[in-house]
Every structure is written in structure tokens, then in C-alpha cells.
Design a protein around this motif. Structure first.
Motif, mmCIF file in Angstrom:
data_model
loop_
_atom_site.group_PDB
_atom_site.id
_atom_site.type_symbol
_atom_site.label_atom_id
_atom_site.label_comp_id
_atom_site.label_asym_id
_atom_site.label_seq_id
_atom_site.Cartn_x
_atom_site.Cartn_y
_atom_site.Cartn_z
ATOM 1 N N VAL A 109 0.824 -1.205 0.000
ATOM 2 C CA VAL A 109 0.000 0.000 0.000
ATOM 3 C C VAL A 109 0.867 1.268 0.000
ATOM 4 O O VAL A 109 0.632 2.182 -0.793
ATOM 5 C CB VAL A 109 -1.022 -0.037 1.160
ATOM 6 C CG1 VAL A 109 -1.644 1.333 1.381
ATOM 7 C CG2 VAL A 109 -2.115 -1.066 0.862
ATOM 8 N N THR A 161 0.951 4.153 -2.822
ATOM 9 C CA THR A 161 0.654 5.544 -2.484
ATOM 10 C C THR A 161 1.704 6.469 -3.095
ATOM 11 O O THR A 161 1.378 7.502 -3.680
ATOM 12 C CB THR A 161 0.604 5.699 -0.956
ATOM 13 O OG1 THR A 161 -0.334 4.758 -0.437
ATOM 14 C CG2 THR A 161 0.164 7.085 -0.558
ATOM 15 N N GLU A 212 1.084 7.097 -6.634
ATOM 16 C CA GLU A 212 0.094 8.111 -6.995
ATOM 17 C C GLU A 212 0.755 9.423 -7.364
ATOM 18 O O GLU A 212 0.294 10.135 -8.252
ATOM 19 C CB GLU A 212 -0.889 8.352 -5.839
ATOM 20 C CG GLU A 212 -1.920 7.273 -5.678
ATOM 21 C CD GLU A 212 -2.824 7.143 -6.882
ATOM 22 O OE1 GLU A 212 -2.948 6.006 -7.376
ATOM 23 O OE2 GLU A 212 -3.386 8.149 -7.334
ATOM 24 N N THR A 213 1.831 9.757 -6.656
ATOM 25 C CA THR A 213 2.547 10.984 -6.988
ATOM 26 C C THR A 213 3.144 10.867 -8.382
ATOM 27 O O THR A 213 3.024 11.778 -9.207
ATOM 28 C CB THR A 213 3.686 11.221 -5.971
ATOM 29 O OG1 THR A 213 3.148 11.129 -4.662
ATOM 30 C CG2 THR A 213 4.303 12.589 -6.174
ATOM 31 N N ASP A 221 8.536 13.479 2.079
ATOM 32 C CA ASP A 221 7.465 14.385 1.666
ATOM 33 C C ASP A 221 6.390 13.618 0.913
ATOM 34 O O ASP A 221 5.205 13.749 1.163
ATOM 35 C CB ASP A 221 8.003 15.473 0.723
ATOM 36 C CG ASP A 221 8.688 16.588 1.478
ATOM 37 O OD1 ASP A 221 8.398 16.752 2.679
ATOM 38 O OD2 ASP A 221 9.514 17.286 0.860
ATOM 39 N N PHE A 222 6.874 12.804 -0.017
ATOM 40 C CA PHE A 222 5.931 12.038 -0.820
ATOM 41 C C PHE A 222 5.112 11.090 0.037
ATOM 42 O O PHE A 222 4.016 10.712 -0.309
ATOM 43 C CB PHE A 222 6.657 11.212 -1.877
ATOM 44 C CG PHE A 222 7.308 12.049 -2.931
ATOM 45 C CD1 PHE A 222 6.620 13.073 -3.537
ATOM 46 C CD2 PHE A 222 8.608 11.808 -3.313
ATOM 47 C CE1 PHE A 222 7.218 13.853 -4.514
ATOM 48 C CE2 PHE A 222 9.206 12.582 -4.291
ATOM 49 C CZ PHE A 222 8.522 13.600 -4.889
ATOM 50 N N HIS A 262 1.229 11.252 3.077
ATOM 51 C CA HIS A 262 -0.094 10.655 2.938
ATOM 52 C C HIS A 262 -0.026 9.157 3.216
ATOM 53 O O HIS A 262 -0.944 8.573 3.789
ATOM 54 C CB HIS A 262 -0.617 10.927 1.531
ATOM 55 C CG HIS A 262 -1.917 10.264 1.193
ATOM 56 N ND1 HIS A 262 -2.997 10.245 2.052
ATOM 57 C CD2 HIS A 262 -2.321 9.599 0.084
ATOM 58 C CE1 HIS A 262 -3.998 9.598 1.482
ATOM 59 N NE2 HIS A 262 -3.614 9.183 0.296
ATOM 60 N N VAL A 264 -2.451 6.339 5.291
ATOM 61 C CA VAL A 264 -3.046 5.194 4.591
ATOM 62 C C VAL A 264 -2.623 3.896 5.270
ATOM 63 O O VAL A 264 -3.434 2.996 5.500
ATOM 64 C CB VAL A 264 -2.636 5.196 3.102
ATOM 65 C CG1 VAL A 264 -3.056 3.898 2.423
ATOM 66 C CG2 VAL A 264 -3.244 6.391 2.381
ATOM 67 N N HIS A 276 -4.377 3.471 8.514
ATOM 68 C CA HIS A 276 -5.773 3.153 8.237
ATOM 69 C C HIS A 276 -5.913 1.675 7.899
ATOM 70 O O HIS A 276 -6.795 0.976 8.411
ATOM 71 C CB HIS A 276 -6.252 4.028 7.078
ATOM 72 C CG HIS A 276 -7.745 4.105 6.951
ATOM 73 N ND1 HIS A 276 -8.415 5.273 6.796
ATOM 74 C CD2 HIS A 276 -8.692 3.149 6.950
ATOM 75 C CE1 HIS A 276 -9.714 5.044 6.701
ATOM 76 N NE2 HIS A 276 -9.899 3.753 6.788
#
Lengths: 478, 478
Positions: B49, B53, B56-57, B84-85, B88, B92, B95
Motif C-alpha cells: 500500500v 501511495t 500516486e505521486t 514528503d511524498f 499521505h 493510509v 488506516h
């Protein structure tokens, strides 16, 4: 002038016209296609694809915000104009138009440029620059002339008042806009412009919107639209409208008033049938110039329902759902029926989906929960949420969900029949297809349990929504 | 210490362990789950995951470039660090871990924190901080301990040498990196870092990669990887490697040499079985510590294929395909077999998909063209390209395509049976599911013709690929 005879004469080159013509030609029919506009492709190439291209910009902004990609510096260029956003759109539109042209020529379809009108029930003239340029006779005639935005008289003609055909010609991004009508078009543009930073007020006479959507989807969309800043003025009737250089003011019967830089009308569409000289073919239209058709898409009289021999119609010209997807399917099916192409395509897709390109997207197929209640069906619902799915968490979609409706049965050994599939959230219109295929195959609840979905994907939601429905059945039985 | 008895003891809380435990518990079994790591969720929550994520960047950057959204100012923040990337990513990951925890407690599964090892074929001890904290007996034992990156001896231990478990701890973005091994992990990270602006050299001993993919997909991926700037050093064997503060140098048997800031090993994985004290249960592993299983995922002796009573294994610990998706499915199926939960889930998904999160994505299910040839099947191929599809044009995907393989038959009246579905391009792993559902339902070529797909969507590619296959059959018959 000699009349040219064809098996099929198609009027209009939008999705319905193109696919109907190609379908017949593929099976060896001689086909002519008449297009009155300068460009092929109709509304799909002219406004649908461009508006979806503009939507990509909005999606990029909203999507990346949701993804919280702090390593990326993302902002709208200060003085961005609509035309900046639409630079890519022009190449996409050209590409789509040349794709249609290529498809027609690949199928040896004769093209005529001009306005077609009936001479009698089998013969059409084509007029260009005021002159008759061709006379065409068709054993079958397919009318696919589309529709145009309707302007209620209450709204003045003014350059600050737009409709969905003219809105993409905006030369500057307004600070605020009023949209009248919360149908598909009104909602799509409200989301798009709001996400691009425009203050949007959406006026709608009813307190609900798009009643063909499952109620929970429609309500969630309303909530999401508020979240992205759209002001919903629902249950409001417009009593008057004034427009001048400084902007547009709308007065409601409730005495409420709203003002903005521009206004966009999304108050329904009128079928493009006024110039077809339908009288000569004995064709009578329904309301708003709409062509009425039977289950085979053959044109009928609106009251007597008597068929007009040899004349079919498909796409926006026959009214709802007026989506490119369904228009293509209607035209293909009409041609199968008109030319008896069975068994190539036995059924028009028995279940037609809706895909709404709001932000977030909505899509649905099969029965809504409201329809199940109306028909007195015993059903169970299973839902799975984007924010409990690994891919959904990655993309940061907080509100999205998949809702499956199954027909209840009381034997845990027996799969429950799938009745409806409804999605709101990122790529909803793509995600729907897995459920749509299952609906069409008559699949039961075991189908999604048996599929091993890729990870992480939103597709997994199908499995978990099915588990939820099975759990719901188990609770009812315990 | 008293031994606690359970119907099922699961070792490991990754996708296989979690879903196997939940499946048995859902059907009323008493279940214990042992996790040696500080966090639940295994590799899926720990690396899969998070890497998706970060992707996505990269996708945002590459996707927006393809979409040519000139109105948006998009750039990497000058001194962006990997952390930095990953801001998020942490939420996740948390979560996902709490989702696993919630799922286990919702199913009343008893959790034990510590390292499990066999006392005998039915009994396990759990050790934490050097002390035995529990003794567990299970009628059934499910081993789902996953795998760890393998470090060939030729590569020194050095902080500039990473593997897929450590690469996300990078504290700065390197300017250049070497990746050794062009399997799924090597290719995914090569695409990800290359898109983020890192100069990537990918070393691989063979000239082809991922032979389980359809050949055209694999070749197109190679082409796309070159286009985004990945240097492919294929057919190269590493002869030596040196690492120091300034970077890493790799020497090939061909005398070629490549140098970069860091190196990442993607040279296969070793099953986490070394600490299980398998001897006590009479279990013998295969190569790289792998547990060998039969068709029901029951552990067997690697040579005699004799079953080990009551012991099952699923997920990465049993080797390829080692994907979260298949691991979950294996574990669920193993539990159905172990506890005879039939007919709840009669079959393990008979067709397991692969989803590769390269840029572009690749996904496939069913037979590849190469497999059809090997088995001497008569087939026809139908392809549809993203850049001829309205949605594909909007997103600007130039290389993507959908490839359908149907079993040839010479009656145009008879649908051709679908054998394989292969996709490369944006959201390939989602798009595959429509075809996967059709494969599992045993659908024929009529299935995609009968579906009305939303417009504009990539889903439409199914219809046009099917048309292409039907056209191909017609050509062969004419």
C-alpha cells in the motif's frame, strides 16, 4: 437531378448515426450518411468529449487534493483562461472527428454534406448553401439528428447567458456563475466549474435531482456538491432574469435572488426535427420536437403509436436517456431489427447503464432501491465504501461507495440474484462495467465471491459489498 | 502454562492470514492469530500500500503530462524528499492496519503478539521478548508468514544498497539508482522512480521479462519503460558490486559497468519459514524456504508430495504468484477445504489475475497467446487501442491496449469462447475485472457485444476488441 438509391440513409453523424451506419454497412448494406454540420461526430465530438477533457483538469485538481500529494506543487496558473484549459481539447476533438470520418470511409459509407429533409416517406433532399446538392432514396431511413439546448422565454438573449453548446466558448473564467437545472448537464458543469474555483449557484425546481439514480447515490452526490462549494438552490422556481454587462441576476418565486458573472441554462433539450420536413413523411413529433419510437426504435405516431414504415430514430432525437452510450446501442439495435441481422445481435443490451460525469462520478445499472420498493420486490442491499478499500484509501475518496441490490432468498445455499449496481466515486463509470456484465449474464451473489480481484483495486468493492449483502441476509434469517 | 485450544491457529496477519482467519471465524470457528511484527497487515500494509501511495505521486506527474493540462502548474517541489511524498502514505498505512485490527476483532479472533514456532504437528508456542507467552493448539494450522527480500552474496551489506522492504525509508531522493532484477517488484520501482525523475538502470539476466505476461504486453511495457527513461540492461549477469559513501558500482560479466547513487535488489524473495521450527511438525521446505502445497493449499513434502495433516499454507510463503490478491483467495479457499465449508465457496477463483503496478499498469487473466500456441489451440485475437477510444484520447494514453483472445470457431452464428484478457495502460488492473468476470462466467464473444458501456470509458475497449476479433474470424472464413 438523379435520385441515388441506398439500403439505408442516415441523417446525422453523432454516436447514433455513426454506429447505425457502420452496423448496416458491416453487413453489406449500401449506406448514405448526411451531416448538416461542418464537422462529423455530433454532440459527442462537439461537446461531450471536450467537456470531459476540461473535466480532466478539474479532476487533477480535486483528485490530487484528495490524495494529499504534498511533494507536488499544484496550482492553477494565475490568469488561466478557459481556452488554456481547452488546448488539449482541440486535439482530442479533431482526433475524434477524424476517427468518425475514418470509420465511415472504412465501411464505404457515402457522405453527403448538407441539410436533409423529406420529400416523401422514402426520399430526402440534401440542401447546402441554399441549393439542393443531392436526392437520396432509402429503403430504411435512420434519423439521428440529436437535440439542442432549450431556452425558456423567461431568460433573455444575452452574451452573459450561455447553454451547454456555448459554455466552452467562454473566453475568461468567471468568478461566479448560476446554473439553471440540476439534470445531468447542469450537475456535471456545476461540479466542473466549482472544482476549477468558480462560485457556482445551482437552481432547480425540485428538492431532489436525477430521480433515475438510486436515491442514496443522488443524496450522496448532493452532499459532495455542497462539500466542493456548489450552492444548491433547490425547490426554487425562477420568476425573472436580468442580464447586463456586469452580470446576471435571477429572481425566484420565493423572493430569493442570486447574482453572478454569467448564467448557464441546463433546462432541457429540444430535438432537432424542425428542419426535416417531417410532414412530407407523415411523421408527427411529440413534445419538444421529439420523435417517438417503438421497442425496435421504429418511429411511431405519438398518439396512435402506429409505425411509420421504414423510418427509425435513435439517440438524443428520441429523448431520454440521451447519452452517447445508449444512443449507439439504440442505433445498432434499430439496424439489426430494420435489416433482420439476427442472430448477430439478438438483444439491445437489456440493461442500459447511466454514467454521470459529476465530481464524484455516478453510475448505475439495473434496479434502484426505489424501483424494488415500487415493484414490491424483496431485496437485500450490500454496500462497500471506498474509504475502507486499500485503493480507495490511497486515492483519498471519502464519500464513494458501491451498492449492490440482490433479490432476497432464504436459502443460504442459493445465490441471490443481482438486481442492481450503483456506484458513486472516482472512476464510477468504469467500475460499473464489472457489475453490468454480471447483471447481463444473470449472475448471482456467488459470482463476485468467486472472482479474485486485483489488489489494490476498487474492483474489490464488489466482493465486499456482496459479503455485506450475505451478512444482511444471514441477519434476517437468524 | 495451559495450552489454549482453537479450531484454527493462523500464523501471520498479512492478506492471507487475515482473510483465512476471518473466513473460518465467519463460519463459527474459534480462531487464534499470531503476529510477530509490531504491526498487523503484513507486507500489504507495510510495503504494498505505501509503494502504491508513492506511485500516486508519480502517476499524477506522468498522467498530467500525458493529459497536456496546460492550465495547471505542476511541478515537483524543488527539494522534495521521499518522506514528503510519503506523508499521505503514513495515514493510509495506519488506516489499513486499523482496518485489519477491526476485522479481526469483529470476527472475535484472539490475537497473540509474538513469534510462533511448532512444538509438534498440532501445538505452537508463542515467544515474545525471549519468553513463551502462550501455547496454542489448533485442529487446523494456517501458515501465512510471507517472505523477505533475498540478498545474493555478491552484493555487499551497505547503507546504499536497499531492497523492497527498506527502499521506502530513503531519506533523500537519489539522482540515480540501479535496480537488479526485472520481476514485478523491480519493474514497479523502476517505473515509479524514473517517473519521479530518478535516472534508473535496470539489470536483468534474461532479455525478456515477466514471462507470465502475454508477450505483446511484456514487450509494450519494455518499450514504455524505455520511453520514460529507464535504461534496460537486459541479458546481463552481475559479476561484482562495490558500494561506498559516494555510490554503488556494478560490474557485469559482459564487462559493462554501471554506477549510481544507490542500488535496490529485486532478486527474488525467501519464504519466512526459518523460525517456525518446522522440523517439530515434520515439515520439509522446498527451495528458498518455500512451503509446498497441494491443490487445496495443504502443506506437502516437496518430494513425496505427502500431506502434512492439518497444516495449510497460503500467500507469499508458498511462492509465486505472491500477490496480495491471490494470497487472500488461497487462504479463503484453504479454509473452505480444511473445514469443509462447501457449498459456500465451491471453487477457488478458477482464474487468478495478475496486476502489475508499473507505469503503465499491466494486468492479465486466462490464457496468453504464447500458452494458446503451446497447447495447440486455434484462436483469434482482437485488440482495441486506448488512443482510438474517446476516454483514452482524453487521458492521452498513447501505448495502451486491450487484447482479447477467443477460441476460433467457424460458425459466425456461434459466439467464440473467451480464453484470455490482457491489458496495458492506465487503470489496467481495474479494467481487467470486466473481462475476468466474463472469463469466470464462461462468456462468449456475444457478451461484450451485448453490453452497453458507458461513454466515454475505457470499458468500451471490450466491445471494440471483440469486433476486431469477429472481423479477424470473418477474414479467415472468407
Amino acid at each position: 437531378m438523379e435520385t441515388k438509391h441506398y439500403d439505408l440513409v442516415v441523417v446525422g453523424s453523432g454516436p447514433a448515426g455513426e454506429k447505425g451506419a457502420a452496423q448496416a454497412a458491416y453487413f453489406g448494406k449500401r449506406v448514405a450518411l448526411v451531416e448538416a454540420q461542418e464537422f462529423l461526430g455530433g454532440a459527442a465530438a462537439g461537446t461531450t468529449v471536450p467537456s470531459k477533457t476540461l473535466r480532466e483538469t478539474a479532476l487533477a485538481l480535486s483528485g490530487l487534493r484528495a490524495r494529499q500529494l504534498y511533494g507536488v506543487d499544484l496550482s492553477l496558473k494565475g490568469q488561466a483562461t478557459v481556452q488554456d484549459f481547452l488546448r488539449h481539447e482541440r486535439s482530442v476533438k479533431e482526433h475524434e472527428r477524424s476517427r468518425v470520418e475514418h470509420n465511415l470511409s472504412r465501411h464505404d459509407i457515402d457522405r453527403y454534406d448538407g441539410l436533409a429533409s423529406f420529400i416523401d416517406g422514402r426520399n430526402l433532399r440534401v440542401v447546402s448553401s441554399g441549393e439542393v446538392v443531392a436526392r437520396l432514396a432509402g429503403d430504411i431511413i435512420l434519423l439521428a439528428t440529436g437535440s439542442s439546448p432549450r431556452h425558456p422565454d423567461i431568460f433573455p438573449e444575452h452574451h452573459n447567458i450561455y447553454d451547454s453548446d456555448t459554455i466552452l466558448n467562454l473566453d475568461r473564467m468567471p468568478e461566479s456563475m448560476i446554473i439553471v437545472g440540476a439534470g445531468v448537464i447542469g450537475c456535471e458543469y456545476a461540479c466542473l466549474f466549482s472544482t476549477l474555483g468558480v462560485k457556482v449557484s445551482l437552481i432547480h425546481p425540485s428538492v431532489t435531482m436525477m430521480p433515475f439514480l438510486d436515491g442514496e447515490i443522488s443524496q450522496t452526490l448532493q452532499k459532495c456538491m455542497k462539500q466542493i462549494g456548489v450552492e444548491l438552490l433547490f425547490g426554487e422556481q425562477v420568476s425573472s432574469c436580468q442580464a447586463d454587462e456586469s452580470g446576471v441576476s435571477v429572481f425566484m418565486e420565493s423572493d430569493a435572488r442570486v447574482q453572478a458573472d454569467i448564467l448557464m441554462l441546463a433546462t432541457g433539450r429540444t430535438s432537432n426535427t424542425g428542419l426535416l420536413n417531417l410532414d412530407a413523411a407523415g411523421i408527427v413529433t411529440g413534445s419538444y420536437g421529439r420523435l417517438e419510437v417503438d421497442e425496435n426504435y421504429q418511429v411511431v405516431h405519438p398518439e396512435t403509436r402506429k409505425c411509420v414504415a421504414g423510418v427509425y430514430a435513435a439517440g438524443d432525437v428520441i429523448g431520454a436517456p440521451a447519452l452517447a452510450s445508449t444512443s449507439m446501442e439504440q442505433a445498432r439495435y434499430a439496424m439489426v431489427k430494420a435489416f433482420d441481422l439476427y442472430p448477430y445481435k439478438e438483444n439491445v443490451a437489456p440493461i442500459l447503464p447511466v454514467g454521470i460525469y459529476t465530481i464524484p462520478e455516478c453510475s448505475g445499472a439495473g434496479m434502484t432501491e426505489e424501483q424494488c420498493k415500487e415493484e414490491g420486490l424483496d431485496y437485500v442491499v450490500g454496500k462497500a465504501y471506498y474509504n475502507e478499500n486499500a485503493r480507495g484509501m490511497i486515492i483519498g475518496d471519502q464519500e464513494g461507495f458501491l451498492k449492490l441490490i440482490f433479490e432476497f432468498n432464504d436459502s443460504v445455499q442459493t445465490p441471490m440474484k443481482l438486481l442492481g449496481v450503483h456506484v458513486i466515486g472516482e472512476i464510477a463509470s468504469e467500475l460499473l462495467h464489472t457489475g453490468l456484465g454480471a447483471l447481463i449474464a444473470g449472475a448471482g451473489s456467488n459470482h463476485f465471491i468467486d472472482i479474485c480481484f486485483n489488489y489494490p483495486t476498487l474492483g474489490e468493492l464488489y466482493k465486499y459489498a456482496t459479503y455485506a449483502a450475505m451478512g444482511e441476509r444471514a441477519r434476517r434469517l437468524s
